[in-house]
Motif scaffolding. Structure first.
Motif, short mmCIF file in Angstrom:
data_model
loop_
_atom_site.label_atom_id
_atom_site.label_comp_id
_atom_site.label_asym_id
_atom_site.label_seq_id
_atom_site.Cartn_x
_atom_site.Cartn_y
_atom_site.Cartn_z
N SER A 162 138.27 96.21 -9.81
CA SER A 162 137.42 96.91 -8.85
C SER A 162 136.67 98.02 -9.57
N GLY A 163 135.50 98.33 -9.02
CA GLY A 163 134.64 99.35 -9.62
C GLY A 163 134.78 100.69 -8.93
N PRO A 164 133.99 101.65 -9.39
CA PRO A 164 134.07 103.01 -8.86
C PRO A 164 133.91 103.03 -7.34
N PRO A 165 134.54 103.98 -6.69
CA PRO A 165 135.26 105.13 -7.26
C PRO A 165 136.72 104.85 -7.59
N LYS A 166 137.29 103.72 -7.13
CA LYS A 166 138.66 103.36 -7.49
C LYS A 166 138.58 102.20 -8.47
N VAL A 167 138.86 102.50 -9.73
CA VAL A 167 138.76 101.51 -10.79
C VAL A 167 140.16 100.99 -11.10
N CYS A 168 140.35 99.69 -10.96
CA CYS A 168 141.64 99.07 -11.26
C CYS A 168 141.44 98.03 -12.35
N PHE A 169 142.31 98.07 -13.36
CA PHE A 169 142.14 97.13 -14.46
C PHE A 169 143.48 96.85 -15.15
N SER A 170 143.55 95.68 -15.77
CA SER A 170 144.70 95.34 -16.61
C SER A 170 144.30 95.60 -18.05
N TRP A 171 145.30 95.85 -18.88
CA TRP A 171 145.03 96.19 -20.27
C TRP A 171 146.12 95.64 -21.18
N ARG A 172 145.82 95.71 -22.47
CA ARG A 172 146.74 95.27 -23.52
C ARG A 172 146.70 96.29 -24.64
#
Length: 123
Positions: free
Chosen positions: A58-68
Motif C-alpha cells: 500500500s502507498g502513502p500515507p500508510k505504507v506497508c511492505f515486505s523486505w529481506r
C-alpha cells in the motif's frame, strides 16, 4: 518491533538500532550501546548486511511492505561469497510506516522472527 516498545528516534540513537529491533530476546547485544552493537554486526558480516524491499502492498500515507535483509557469516570478501563460501543468513519481515504528504516518516512498525535470526547467526 513485533508490537513491543514504541521507540523514539532518541532511543534508537542512544540504544542502537539492533538493540531496539532485538528487544525481548536474550542476546548479549541488548547490553551494548549504538556503537558497540554496530561494531558487533560489522565484525560478523564483513561484506555488509544488505536490505531490500520485496513488495509494496500500500502507498502513502500508510505504507506497508515486505523486505529481506541478508549477509554471509564466515567470509572476508565478496569473492569468497561468490565462490559459495560462508553461511547465508537471510531475514524476512514486514513493515508498516505512516508518512506525511512530503514523505516524512512519522512512525514505523517492524515485524520479523527475531529468534530465527538469532539462531541462524549463533549456529
Amino acid at each position: 518491533t513485533n508490537n513491543q516498545t514504541p521507540w523514539s528516534i532518541h532511543d534508537i540513537v542512544q540504544k542502537g538500532t539492533y538493540c531496539c529491533l532485538l528487544e525481548g530476546t536474550n542476546h548479549p547485544i541488548l547490553n551494548m550501546d549504538f556503537e558497540e552493537s554496530n561494531k558487533y554486526f560489522q565484525e560478523s558480516f564483513k561484506t555488509g548486511f544488505a536490505w531490500e524491499v520485496e513488495k509494496v502492498f500500500s502507498g502513502p500515507p500508510k505504507v506497508c511492505f515486505s523486505w529481506r535483509h541478508w549477509a554471509h557469516l564466515g567470509t572476508e570478501s565478496l569473492e569468497e561469497e561468490q565462490n559459495g563460501q560462508g553461511k547465508l543468513i537471510e531475514l524476512k519481515g514486514f513493515t508498516r510506516a505512516n508518512v506525511t504528504e512530503e514523505g516524512k516518516m512519522m512512525n514505523i512498525e517492524v515485524y520479523f522472527d527475531q529468534e530465527k535470526f538469532l539462531n541462524e547467526i549463533s549456529a
